[in-house]
Design a protein around this motif. Structure first.
Motif: not given
Length: 782
Positions: A111-114, A142-145
């Motif tokens: 999982t990639f997250a930003l 929410d507040d994460t890609w």
């Protein structure tokens, strides 16, 4: 031979061997590719492996797997997974059983997250998706890609693309140089640093091959495509050669082992009439792993027949972009005068020879230079079966092939299937056979190499063919087949491989097996050209498609290590990744350069900088003579390419260090006369010849096991071993001389080592010390 006392003790324990055999069959052409299982289910196209899949009686799969056939029984789907790292699927045809290695899936969910900061669009690009950001688009929650994907275990470079701009992952401190003045993040999937179990060639007699392993109880061995009987005692494994091997000229034994964490290196042992090969003297041009390939851009090589030289008569073409006059007759002359023999070249790759247009096309308009182009390179076919008269005639091509084969040289031809010139009858008569030049959003569909991989055009006058159309596949595979049937070629180099659907390659390979390879007992080798991730590259290689592709990832890694002076540790990890995907005895093309890249020696020397437009440099200024150290670095690159697994491919001129920026400056007239060479160029050509002589005469380099001994920023040491044949390769790219000490623990008698490049060394028990000047290498042979 070594270890006789140990062998005698093992014979005492095991007793003498009796005759052993398998029911040999030839349903599979060549060596059946191992099958890497997918995450949930694995589809096996039976025609990829078997000549007569309709005659398959039954299948046996290991515990943990179930299977089902398609209605026509041409597709087998495996469900589930195997319990161990390796297992075997068996296929029964009458009295014969064929065994194919299965490898447990090694894909992991990543999982990639930003964290969001007002972004509109977030993507990921990297080695795991061929640097194509459109392949991995993150979704905002929410507040994460976030985005999740399945990735094969290994080490990958990557970056985020945020609103069209590159951005490093703020949560990942692991970075590495990108070779262009910047850096990329590093993604580590799984545990690639866990030591693999080892498997080594050790000894043999007339009936048994002895292997050495730290995981001897799990060894799986094959002769051709039949599992072999094995036994083990301590760390020695007995592999029994079958009686049937005596009736087959060239055959091969393959073996693997595994532990609970990883799969070992593979072992490959050539066998001739039932006996393990002990010398390179028995090798022929059919032994592809023994090839030392040389790439010829025909128009720029040698003009052997000035009578067929004809430039495109158009003042808008710059002389560098027009025909020079090289031809087939010129190549034949150089074979006859011994040029390739002096270089120990035993395989030629020729640029395309099919008819190209008579007029000018394309446009370059940069840096004050404006020019159109001729088709001197051969990649704009207006016919797929007629030889361009500027290169020669059918009779001259047949003469070239005859002379090459008489001199032990294989010849493969560059074949262009992906696209045709707009004047080609295939397009003129079937406009609907081409992909669309415009995308639904109105953009021009040209040079979108990854975004529109299967449809993009190379230029507006070069339609890409639509290989989702069965008629296109039939027509273009028949065209390729024509060249193999009409001429005694040894294979193809396939242009733009990744831009063509897999079904084309399946169909072509199937036709060649049915109409040429099996009925004529003839070998046809196929190597593809794909720029992209190793996963994409590997997807085109198996028993039913291509034998090989060029390993551009290894070229880039070599360019960074030897050219840009980046750490050898990255070169080591990239080489290990190639082993993981393609095996330790792969036939991938390991290039010194090609006609689409600036010359290695010019980049390394600094006459063209790493960050500039190398094509523009070639058009707008004279590229000077390289600095002396760059010749040393080029020899080091050759030493690496010629001693690692794979087929080394040298672009004409790289044997001595021809300079050049990118196209067209990397396509200068070839030089042959010693009077035209500098002292450094003559020295480099001699070093190259010595290297190729070592390669072609040493089974350890061609078939040996591979082992890293020491890897630092500027020092690298590895060895190759094939039974008693041993090679140790040492590099020093420090700016000063260095004494390199290596601990050797494999039991060889290193007191019998000899130096091939005149450097001092000494052996003290299991310690080897080598003294190397700056920017140099040594190859020690046993």
């Amino acid at each position: 031979m070594r270890y006789w006392v140990t062998i005698l003790s093992l014979l005492f324990v095991w007793g003498c061997s009796s005759s052993y055999d398998v029911e040999y069959g030839n349903e599979i052409v060549g060596l059946g590719s191992p099958i890497v299982l997918e995450y949930d289910s694995t589809r096996i196209v039976l025609k990829d492996f078997f000549i007569n899949p309709d005659k398959l009686d039954s299948v046996k799969v290991p515990v943990g797997l179930t299977y089902s056939f398609s209605d026509d029984r041409m597709l087998l789907t495996l469900f589930g997974d195997i319990g161990e790292k390796l297992d075997i699927a068996s296929f029964y045809f009458g009295e014969s059983k064929y065994d194919i290695l299965l490898k447990k899936t090694n894909k992991r969910e990543i999982t990639f997250a930003l964290k969001d900061a007002g972004y509109q669009k977030v993507q990921v690009k990297g080695e795991m998706n061929s640097w194509n950001p459109n392949a991995t688009v993150l979704q905002k929650k929410d507040d994460t890609w976030k985005a999740t994907m399945l990735v094969t275990e290994g080490i990958y470079q990557y970056l985020f693309m945020v609103d069209g701009k590159e951005m490093k992952d703020p949560l990942n401190p692991e970075v590495v140089s990108n070779g262009m003045g910047g850096s990329n993040n590093v993604l580590i999937v799984g545990q690639p640093d866990i030591l693999k179990p080892t498997l080594k060639t050790w000894n043999f007699d007339s009936k048994i091959i002895y292997l050495q392993s730290d995981s001897p109880n799990n060894v799986v061995a094959f002769w051709e495509n039949h599992q072999l009987k094995t036994e083990y005692k301590d760390n020695i494994v007995r592999v029994y050669l079958p009686e049937s091997a005596r009736n087959v000229g060239r055959s091969h034994v393959r073996a693997w082992t595994y532990n609970e964490s990883n799969i070992s290196n593979d072992v490959l042992i050539p066998v001739e009439n039932g006996k393990v090969l002990k010398s390179t003297e028995s090798l022929t041009r059919q032994d592809v792993r023994a090839w030392n390939m040389y790439f010829i851009l025909i128009d720029r090589f040698k003009d052997g027949n000035p009578g067929n030289t004809r430039k495109v008569d158009d003042p808008d073409i710059h002389p560098k972009a027009n025909y020079y006059g090289g031809d087939l007759a010129g190549i034949t002359q150089k074979i006859k005068d011994g040029y390739f023999d002096k270089l120990n070249v035993n395989a030629l790759w020729l640029s395309p020879i099919s008819q190209n247009p008579e007029n000018a096309y394309g446009l370059w308009d940069k840096g004050g230079i404006k020019t159109k182009f001729s088709g001197y390179h051969g990649y704009w076919p207006v016919s797929s079966s007629r030889i361009d008269d500027r290169f020669g005639t059918s009779e001259e091509f047949k003469e070239l092939l005859r002379v090459a084969h008489e001199n032990g040289i294989a010849v493969i031809l560059d074949y262009v299937a992906n696209h045709v010139h707009e004047l080609h009858p295939v397009y003129q008569n079937n406009k609907d056979w081409a992909t669309s030049l415009y995308l639904p959003d109105g953009r021009l569909n040209t040079e979108l190499w990854d975004e529109q991989r299967l449809t993009t055009w190379f230029d507006v006058f070069m339609p890409s063919l639509d290989f989702s159309n069965p008629e296109v596949i039939e027509t273009m595979t028949d065209s390729a087949l024509f060249w193999i049937q009409e001429y005694d070629l040894d294979g193809f180099r396939h242009d733009a491989t990744k831009h063509i659907q897999l079904e084309f390659w399946r169909t072509l390979t199937r036709k060649m097996k049915e109409e040429v390879i099996v009925p004529q007992n003839r070998q046809v080798f196929q190597v593809g050209e794909t720029y992209g991730s190793r996963e994409l590259v590997a997807s085109y290689i198996n028993s039913g498609m291509l034998d090989s592709q060029f390993d551009f990832s290894m070229y880039d890694a070599g360019l960074n290590a030897f050219g840009q002076d980046l750490s050898f540790t990255n070169l080591q990890s990239q080489l290990q990744e190639s082993f993981n995907y393609f095996g330790y005895h792969h036939m991938m093309g390991i290039i010194s350069g090609n006609h689409d890249k600036p010359r290695f020696i010019t980049l390394t020397s600094g006459e063209v900088s790493w960050s500039e437009d190398s094509k523009l440099a070639g058009w707008t200024r004279e590229i000077g003579t390289p600095q002396a150290f760059a010749y040393d670095r080029l020899s080091m690159l050759h030493a690496f390419n010629l001693t690692i697994p794979g087929i080394p491919v040298t672009y004409m001129g790289d044997e001595f260090g021809m300079p050049g920026a990118n196209d067209p400056d990397n396509r200068r007239w070839m030089r042959f006369n010693d009077e035209e060479f500098s002292e450094l160029e003559l020295r480099n050509r001699n070093i190259y010849s010595k290297l190729t002589e070592l390669r072609t005469s040493n089974l350890a380099i061609l078939y040996g096991d591979f082992n890293f001994h020491q890897v630092e920023d500027h020092v690298m040491v590895y060895s190759r071993s094939y039974f008693e044949h041993q090679v140790v390769v040492i590099f020093n790219k420090e700016k000063v001389a260095k004494e390199i000490t290596i601990e050797l623990k494999d039991g060889f008698d290193y007191t019998r080592l000899i130096s091939n490049f005149g450097n001092d060394f000494k052996v003290d028990e299991n310690t080897l010390t080598v003294s190397l000047p700056s920017n140099s290498f040594e190859i020690l042979t046993l």
